[in-house]
Design a protein around this motif. Structure first.
Motif, PDB file in Angstrom:
ATOM      1  N   TRP A  36      44.231 -13.568  -0.922  1.00  0.00           N
ATOM      2  CA  TRP A  36      44.439 -13.979  -2.309  1.00  0.00           C
ATOM      3  C   TRP A  36      43.742 -12.962  -3.197  1.00  0.00           C
ATOM      4  N   PHE A  37      44.470 -12.477  -4.175  1.00  0.00           N
ATOM      5  CA  PHE A  37      43.964 -11.513  -5.130  1.00  0.00           C
ATOM      6  C   PHE A  37      44.207 -12.066  -6.531  1.00  0.00           C
ATOM      7  N   ARG A  38      43.506 -11.526  -7.500  1.00  0.00           N
ATOM      8  CA  ARG A  38      43.747 -11.967  -8.868  1.00  0.00           C
ATOM      9  C   ARG A  38      43.591 -10.799  -9.827  1.00  0.00           C
ATOM     10  N   GLN A  39      44.267 -10.926 -10.938  1.00  0.00           N
ATOM     11  CA  GLN A  39      44.167  -9.911 -11.973  1.00  0.00           C
ATOM     12  C   GLN A  39      44.120 -10.593 -13.326  1.00  0.00           C
ATOM     13  N   ALA A  40      43.018 -10.372 -14.019  1.00  0.00           N
ATOM     14  CA  ALA A  40      42.852 -10.902 -15.369  1.00  0.00           C
ATOM     15  C   ALA A  40      43.312  -9.852 -16.365  1.00  0.00           C
ATOM     16  N   PRO A  41      43.661 -10.266 -17.576  1.00  0.00           N
ATOM     17  CA  PRO A  41      44.115  -9.302 -18.588  1.00  0.00           C
ATOM     18  C   PRO A  41      43.072  -8.222 -18.813  1.00  0.00           C
ATOM     19  N   GLY A  42      43.526  -6.973 -18.775  1.00  0.00           N
ATOM     20  CA  GLY A  42      42.635  -5.857 -19.037  1.00  0.00           C
ATOM     21  C   GLY A  42      41.706  -5.494 -17.903  1.00  0.00           C
ATOM     22  N   LYS A  43      41.864  -6.160 -16.755  1.00  0.00           N
ATOM     23  CA  LYS A  43      40.986  -5.881 -15.621  1.00  0.00           C
ATOM     24  C   LYS A  43      41.802  -5.441 -14.415  1.00  0.00           C
ATOM     25  N   GLU A  44      41.125  -4.804 -13.481  1.00  0.00           N
ATOM     26  CA  GLU A  44      41.787  -4.398 -12.253  1.00  0.00           C
ATOM     27  C   GLU A  44      41.961  -5.606 -11.327  1.00  0.00           C
ATOM     28  N   ARG A  45      42.939  -5.481 -10.474  1.00  0.00           N
ATOM     29  CA  ARG A  45      43.141  -6.536  -9.482  1.00  0.00           C
ATOM     30  C   ARG A  45      41.980  -6.543  -8.501  1.00  0.00           C
ATOM     31  N   GLU A  46      41.549  -7.744  -8.123  1.00  0.00           N
ATOM     32  CA  GLU A  46      40.423  -7.847  -7.204  1.00  0.00           C
ATOM     33  C   GLU A  46      40.757  -8.825  -6.079  1.00  0.00           C
ATOM     34  N   GLY A  47      40.167  -8.586  -4.935  1.00  0.00           N
ATOM     35  CA  GLY A  47      40.334  -9.496  -3.819  1.00  0.00           C
ATOM     36  C   GLY A  47      39.479 -10.719  -4.012  1.00  0.00           C
ATOM     37  N   VAL A  48      40.053 -11.883  -3.844  1.00  0.00           N
ATOM     38  CA  VAL A  48      39.339 -13.147  -3.998  1.00  0.00           C
ATOM     39  C   VAL A  48      38.892 -13.670  -2.642  1.00  0.00           C
ATOM     40  N   SER A  49      39.829 -13.766  -1.722  1.00  0.00           N
ATOM     41  CA  SER A  49      39.520 -14.254  -0.386  1.00  0.00           C
ATOM     42  C   SER A  49      40.624 -13.824   0.566  1.00  0.00           C
ATOM     43  N   CYS A  50      40.226 -13.497   1.782  1.00  0.00           N
ATOM     44  CA  CYS A  50      41.192 -13.053   2.780  1.00  0.00           C
ATOM     45  C   CYS A  50      40.858 -13.664   4.125  1.00  0.00           C
ATOM     46  N   ILE A  51      41.889 -13.880   4.925  1.00  0.00           N
ATOM     47  CA  ILE A  51      41.729 -14.551   6.205  1.00  0.00           C
ATOM     48  C   ILE A  51      42.551 -13.820   7.261  1.00  0.00           C
ATOM     49  N   SER A  52      41.960 -13.646   8.427  1.00  0.00           N
ATOM     50  CA  SER A  52      42.651 -12.973   9.519  1.00  0.00           C
ATOM     51  C   SER A  52      43.757 -13.860  10.092  1.00  0.00           C
ATOM     52  N   ARG A  53      44.576 -13.309  10.944  1.00  0.00           N
ATOM     53  CA  ARG A  53      45.757 -14.033  11.429  1.00  0.00           C
ATOM     54  C   ARG A  53      45.398 -15.316  12.172  1.00  0.00           C
ATOM     55  N   ARG A  54      44.279 -15.309  12.846  1.00  0.00           N
ATOM     56  CA  ARG A  54      43.877 -16.522  13.578  1.00  0.00           C
ATOM     57  C   ARG A  54      42.807 -17.326  12.857  1.00  0.00           C
ATOM     58  N   GLY A  55      42.412 -16.829  11.688  1.00  0.00           N
ATOM     59  CA  GLY A  55      41.446 -17.576  10.883  1.00  0.00           C
ATOM     60  C   GLY A  55      39.998 -17.366  11.263  1.00  0.00           C
ATOM     61  N   GLY A  56      39.743 -16.461  12.192  1.00  0.00           N
ATOM     62  CA  GLY A  56      38.377 -16.280  12.641  1.00  0.00           C
ATOM     63  C   GLY A  56      37.540 -15.378  11.754  1.00  0.00           C
ATOM     64  N   ASP A  57      38.173 -14.624  10.903  1.00  0.00           N
ATOM     65  CA  ASP A  57      37.460 -13.722   9.991  1.00  0.00           C
ATOM     66  C   ASP A  57      37.899 -14.049   8.576  1.00  0.00           C
ATOM     67  N   ILE A  58      36.974 -14.515   7.784  1.00  0.00           N
ATOM     68  CA  ILE A  58      37.243 -14.922   6.402  1.00  0.00           C
ATOM     69  C   ILE A  58      36.224 -14.258   5.494  1.00  0.00           C
ATOM     70  N   ASN A  59      36.694 -13.784   4.373  1.00  0.00           N
ATOM     71  CA  ASN A  59      35.814 -13.150   3.405  1.00  0.00           C
ATOM     72  C   ASN A  59      36.099 -13.667   1.998  1.00  0.00           C
ATOM     73  N   TYR A  60      35.071 -13.724   1.202  1.00  0.00           N
ATOM     74  CA  TYR A  60      35.179 -14.161  -0.190  1.00  0.00           C
ATOM     75  C   TYR A  60      34.502 -13.164  -1.111  1.00  0.00           C
ATOM     76  N   ALA A  61      35.030 -13.045  -2.311  1.00  0.00           N
ATOM     77  CA  ALA A  61      34.322 -12.304  -3.343  1.00  0.00           C
ATOM     78  C   ALA A  61      33.056 -13.072  -3.704  1.00  0.00           C
ATOM     79  N   ASP A  62      32.012 -12.357  -4.044  1.00  0.00           N
ATOM     80  CA  ASP A  62      30.743 -13.013  -4.380  1.00  0.00           C
ATOM     81  C   ASP A  62      30.918 -14.020  -5.505  1.00  0.00           C
TER      82      ASP A  62
END
Length: 125
Positions: A36-62
């Motif tokens: 999941w990524f997001r882009q606010a007006p006037g800002k660059e797109r940023e990664g919000v959260s990502c999950i591996s194919r089996r769900g064992g590796d998950i990351n979140y933006a601070d």
């Protein structure tokens, strides 16, 4: 044709919750990392959260740790982003993306292979 379709966006008051869904059409998400990524007006797109194919590796933006939860239901070919305690700073267009090349990792990279059209999330009183 491979297609990702986001849904669940909308207008919510600060402190509220939303659940975004990302459905895959024409292919199985089983072999893909999803982000999941997001882009606010006037800002660059940023990664919000990502999950591996089996769900064992998950990351979140601070900025969303402790408030957002990513999950996947491969049987339904859908990935979710549960968002709680929403803040005005979360206002953005939210995109889901899929990547098969690095499916074993839940690393949010901006060059994922396939992208949805986005869904608007607005947090305002």
């Amino acid at each position: 044709q491979l297609q990702l379709v986001e849904s669940g966006g909308g207008l919510v008051q600060p402190g509220g919750s939303l659940r975004l869904s990302c459905a895959a059409l024409g292919f199985s998400l089983d072999y893909y990392a999803i982000g999941w990524f997001r882009q606010a007006p006037g800002k660059e797109r940023e990664g919000v959260s990502c999950i591996s194919r089996r769900g064992g590796d998950i990351n979140y933006a601070d900025s969303v740790k402790g408030r957002f939860t990513i999950s996947r239901d491969n049987a339904k070919n859908t990935v979710y982003l549960q968002m709680t305690d929403l803040k005005p700073g979360d206002t953005a267009v939210y995109y889901c993306a899929a990547d098969r090349r690095r499916a074993a990792w839940g690393t949010c990279l901006d060059n994922y292979e396939y992208w949805g059209q986005g869904t608007q999330v607005t947090v305002s009183s």
